[in-house]
Design an enzyme around this catalytic site. Structure first.
Site, short mmCIF file in Angstrom:
data_model
loop_
_atom_site.label_atom_id
_atom_site.label_comp_id
_atom_site.label_asym_id
_atom_site.label_seq_id
_atom_site.Cartn_x
_atom_site.Cartn_y
_atom_site.Cartn_z
N TYR A 111 43.49 9.17 96.54
CA TYR A 111 43.97 7.44 95.01
C TYR A 111 43.40 6.13 96.19
O TYR A 111 44.39 6.28 97.30
CB TYR A 111 45.49 7.33 95.11
CG TYR A 111 45.15 5.72 93.99
CD1 TYR A 111 45.19 5.52 92.87
CD2 TYR A 111 46.15 4.73 94.76
CE1 TYR A 111 45.88 4.46 92.46
CE2 TYR A 111 47.05 3.88 94.56
CZ TYR A 111 45.77 3.06 93.14
OH TYR A 111 46.55 2.36 92.71
N ASN A 122 49.32 -2.82 100.66
CA ASN A 122 50.30 -2.46 99.81
C ASN A 122 52.32 -1.76 99.91
O ASN A 122 52.21 -0.42 99.60
CB ASN A 122 49.84 -0.98 98.85
CG ASN A 122 50.03 0.12 97.87
OD1 ASN A 122 50.66 1.56 97.90
ND2 ASN A 122 51.28 -0.67 97.16
N ARG A 126 94.29 -21.40 98.94
CA ARG A 126 95.98 -20.30 98.90
C ARG A 126 94.94 -19.04 98.37
O ARG A 126 95.35 -18.02 99.53
CB ARG A 126 96.72 -20.84 97.69
CG ARG A 126 97.82 -19.38 97.61
CD ARG A 126 99.33 -19.85 96.68
NE ARG A 126 98.36 -20.53 95.84
CZ ARG A 126 99.13 -20.37 94.78
NH1 ARG A 126 99.27 -18.49 94.39
NH2 ARG A 126 98.68 -20.81 93.42
N ASN A 186 51.88 4.02 98.92
CA ASN A 186 51.36 4.99 98.46
C ASN A 186 49.73 5.00 98.22
O ASN A 186 48.64 3.36 98.11
CB ASN A 186 51.72 4.42 96.64
CG ASN A 186 51.57 5.44 95.95
OD1 ASN A 186 51.38 6.83 95.81
ND2 ASN A 186 50.28 5.37 94.16
N LYS A 239 82.51 -40.85 97.66
CA LYS A 239 82.41 -40.85 95.82
C LYS A 239 81.02 -41.10 96.20
O LYS A 239 80.70 -39.73 94.67
CB LYS A 239 82.99 -42.34 95.22
CG LYS A 239 82.96 -42.09 93.93
CD LYS A 239 82.64 -44.33 93.27
CE LYS A 239 84.83 -43.91 93.65
NZ LYS A 239 85.60 -43.11 92.16
N GLU A 292 49.87 -5.16 84.96
CA GLU A 292 48.47 -4.65 85.42
C GLU A 292 48.51 -3.84 84.33
O GLU A 292 48.51 -1.80 84.76
CB GLU A 292 48.66 -3.90 86.51
CG GLU A 292 47.45 -2.77 87.54
CD GLU A 292 47.11 -2.27 87.36
OE1 GLU A 292 46.25 -1.71 86.36
OE2 GLU A 292 48.33 -1.40 88.18
N ASN A 310 50.43 -0.14 83.71
CA ASN A 310 50.28 0.55 84.98
C ASN A 310 52.11 0.37 85.92
O ASN A 310 53.14 0.80 85.70
CB ASN A 310 49.79 0.10 85.78
CG ASN A 310 49.79 1.53 86.56
OD1 ASN A 310 50.08 2.44 86.51
ND2 ASN A 310 49.73 0.74 87.94
#
Length: 723
Positions: free
Chosen positions: A116, A267, A361, A391, A463, A491, A494
């Site tokens: 891949y 990636n 408190r 990946n 103030k 995408e 996917n």
């Protein structure tokens, strides 16, 4: 059996989040802690304050040595913030592992192995195939350069300079671990960019799912010499790729990406986790600051210190709460304000509230869980920046590429959402405390709006600051809404779930800035309150002296020098001065409509009523003395009040400032002396915003860290014993 503590390996003195086999540098499973929960728990040991001190110490070191496993958020923040000085060094021992994975990719491609992102298309189009590995990487960078610079518009869509430096550092750290298939020389080039302060321009457009693809592609674009690449030089000038390489002293020309190298660069989650590291460094500092500010708030509000008693918090069990209470207890222990407040509370106790309001408190109970969230998020992001997020992952030892999803930046999105919620809650507490501080109905005698002028009708103090604080708080609470619930399928479906890590980091960075605005405004107001308490003490001292003198002169004897019944009034008259809030009358101390003169007269009337038959005799009548007493008081008191104010303003008050001996003094000294701020009045030109601006800038520059930690310098890390 290996213990959990032993499972945390050491590298350069820092704990590693990985357990490695030194022989082959491959990950191994620790049999005592196979799921890493023990390592995570071990990292939470010790106090939060000690951890912050370690972070600050680490932040200030001149060199960050990267080996892939021991990077900390403070190191990331240091590289992000320090454009000059802090340098990055790469571990030479990582070179072999990086080369092995790079070689494996080339050998795999040459063998015709289908991988891949090496031989396939990307994402939803991974069914496509090619043997042109280099061209594929070039196309990856081209199509991911989808961001918009916004040239010619007022708005800039580039990420902050600091975030980009952080991203480069984190990405190098990930790639050094040798699972990504990239040449070591590329990592050295990115290191040169950092060390020579050349910063690529990164754009928005990431969902931090397959990593931060779009922004990281602009780093890759610069490395490969894409014509649309931009970088900022050492002086902020815009550089093209060629100029950037020259400025960074990268002399071998642009890189021709080999198979997998483009994917290795983009990636990963480095942009989101890098910015998250910057955010969390600041968040940890602000968390400690909020604890100390709450203690100072208790001091100037004359609060009851029992809210910090250890037994209360021990019975609740939460470590963040116990530590927050112990820190506040330490600040308040021995405080001159607490001692003075105790005497006030003992006076007419049945006519006063038994306990303080929640913003004071319950501040330990409020802050404790928020500190725990920030601390847990810190550890989560620290694990993330030491993770391998590619990946596929290249497992050389098993001769395979692993297809998974470590690019999913959920730890970032979740940690940043949680951190933002914590920051919003801290801001809400500061706003509640600020609102009490400026409201004379709640603040135990301080003037309305903390006005310090002689004429309150021409001084409205804080103030405007209270309005600004409401604005900050509202925006901060809006930002607390989660980002991670707004995921869109991307995408071609996917990336149908995605972390939105960088978006959440960006929103949390905004929240940090707003909380810094709030902290600046609140601390300036607290310093104003400290000075008003000092002025109050001097004025009350003067009023008591004059009332005593006038009482002795006008009430002790009769017209013939005999002792007069009114001589017994002095003690009760002084008790009135003790009970009355000085700022309720001091602008016109002898006004018949103000409480001082009314109650002094009431004392004399009450004594006259019990004087009985003696009131019928002009020589022994107390009623007859009232006019004389008041007339002399009207002659002397206004002059004495003005004299006291003048002495205070010239730096020569009769009574010294209580803050000088308190543990909170380092912060006060920093604001007043080092930053050069002063008591704000309507008589002066300077505005509250100008003073807050000085402090805000100092906080952003980290200058508040040392005085903050000095306040806690002698804390032993434990609450006071229960006695």
């Amino acid at each position: 059996m290996e213990t959990v503590a032993a499972a945390i390996t050491k590298n350069n003195g820092y704990e590693s989040f990985c357990v490695t086999n030194a022989k082959n540098n491959n990950m191994k499973v620790n049999s005592a802690d196979p799921l890493n929960w023990g390592v995570a728990a071990e990292a939470m040991k010790g106090s939060h304050l000690d951890e912050v001190k370690r972070m600050v110490e680490e932040y200030r070191k001149p060199v960050v040595r990267l080996g892939g496993e021991t990077l900390t958020i403070s190191q990331v923040a240091a590289i992000a913030a320090h454009d000059h000085g802090v340098k990055v060094e790469l571990s030479e021992s990582a070179r072999a592992g990086v080369k092995a994975s790079s070689d494996w990719v080339m050998e795999s491609m040459n063998k015709g192995t289908d991988s891949y992102g090496v031989t396939t298309g990307f994402g939803a189009t991974s069914h496509r195939r090619t043997k042109q590995g280099g061209a594929l990487q070039k196309e990856l960078i081209r199509f991911l350069n989808a961001g918009i610079f916004g040239n010619g518009t007022e708005s800039s869509h580039t990420l902050p300079h600091t975030a980009t430096r952080a991203a480069m550092l984190v990405r190098i750290n990930t790639l050094l671990q040798g699972y990504s298939g990239i040449r070591f020389e590329i990592l050295e080039a990115i290191t040169k960019l950092i060390n020579n302060n050349v910063t690529p321009c990164l754009l928005r457009g990431t969902i931090t799912a397959s990593g931060d693809l779009v922004p990281l592609s602009y780093i890759a674009g610069l490395l490969t010499g894409r014509p649309n690449s931009k970088a900022h030089g050492t002086s902020g000038e815009i550089l093209n790729a060629k100029e950037a390489f020259q400025s960074a002293e990268i002399n071998d020309g642009f890189f021709e990406l080999q198979p997998k190298e483009g994917l290795a660069l983009v990636n990963g989650t480095a942009v989101g986790s890098g910015l998250a590291s910057i955010v969390l460094f600041e968040a940890n500092i602000l968390a400690v600051l909020s604890e100390v500010l709450s203690a100072i708030f208790a001091e100037v509000m004359q609060g009851k210190p029992e809210f910090t008693d250890h037994l209360t918090h021990k019975l609740k069990h939460h470590p963040g709460q116990i530590e927050a209470a112990a820190i506040m207890e330490h600040i308040l222990d021995g405080s001159a304000y607490v001692k003075a407040a105790k005497k006030l509370h003992e006076m007419d106790p049945l006519q006063k509230p038994k306990q303080d309001r929640y913003a004071l408190r319950t501040s330990p109970q409020w802050l404790g869980p928020l500190i725990e969230v920030i601390r847990f998020s810190t550890k989560s992001i620290e694990r993330e920046i030491n993770s391998v997020n590619d990946n596929p992952l290249i497992d050389v030892s098993r001769n395979k590429a692993l297809h998974g999803g470590n690019f999913q930046g959920t730890p970032i999105g979740v940690s940043m959402d949680n951190t933002r919620l914590a920051l919003a809650s801290i801001g809400k507490l500061l706003f509640a405390q600020f609102s009490e501080l400026v409201n004379d109905f709640y603040n135990n005698g301080l003037p309305s709006n903390l006005s310090a002028s002689r004429n309150p009708s021409l001084d409205y103090g804080f103030k405007g600051s209270e309005i600004a604080m409401a604005s900050y708080c509202s925006e901060l609470q809006y930002l607390a809404n989660p980002v991670t619930t707004h995921v869109q399928s991307a995408e071609q479906h996917n990336q149908d779930v995605n972390s939105l890590g960088l978006i959440s980091s960006r929103k949390t960075y905004e929240a940090i800035e707003i909380l810094q605005l709030m902290s600046s405004t609140f601390l300036i107001a607290l310093c104003q309150a400290v000075d008003l308490r000092h002025l109050e003490e001097n004025l009350k001292n003067s009023v008591k002296n004059i009332v005593s003198q006038v009482a002795k002169r006008t009430l002790t004897t009769g017209v013939n020098g005999e002792l007069h019944p009114s001589r017994f009034c002095e003690k009760d008259l002084l008790r009135v001065v003790d009970r009355e809030h000085v700022f309720a009358y001091i602008d016109d101390p002898c006004s018949a409509t103000y409480p001082l003169m009314q109650k002094l007269r009431q004392v004399l009337v009450d004594h006259a009523l019990v004087n009985g038959e003696s009131e019928k005799n002009l020589n022994t009548s107390i009623f007859q003395k009232i006019a004389t007493f008041e007339d002399e008081l009207k002659t002397l008191l206004p002059k004495e009040v003005e004299s006291t104010r003048a002495a205070y303003e010239s730096g020569n008050p009769t009574v010294p400032n209580k803050i000088n001996g308190c543990r909170s003094y380092p912060l006060y000294r920093f604001v007043r002396q080092e930053l050069g701020t002063g008591l704000l009045t309507g008589e002066k030109v300077i505005s509250p915003g100008e003073e807050c601006d000085k402090l805000f800038t100092a906080i952003c520059q980290g200058k508040i860290i040392d005085p903050l930690l000095q306040c806690l310098g002698d804390w032993n890390g434990a609450p006071l014993p229960i006695s």
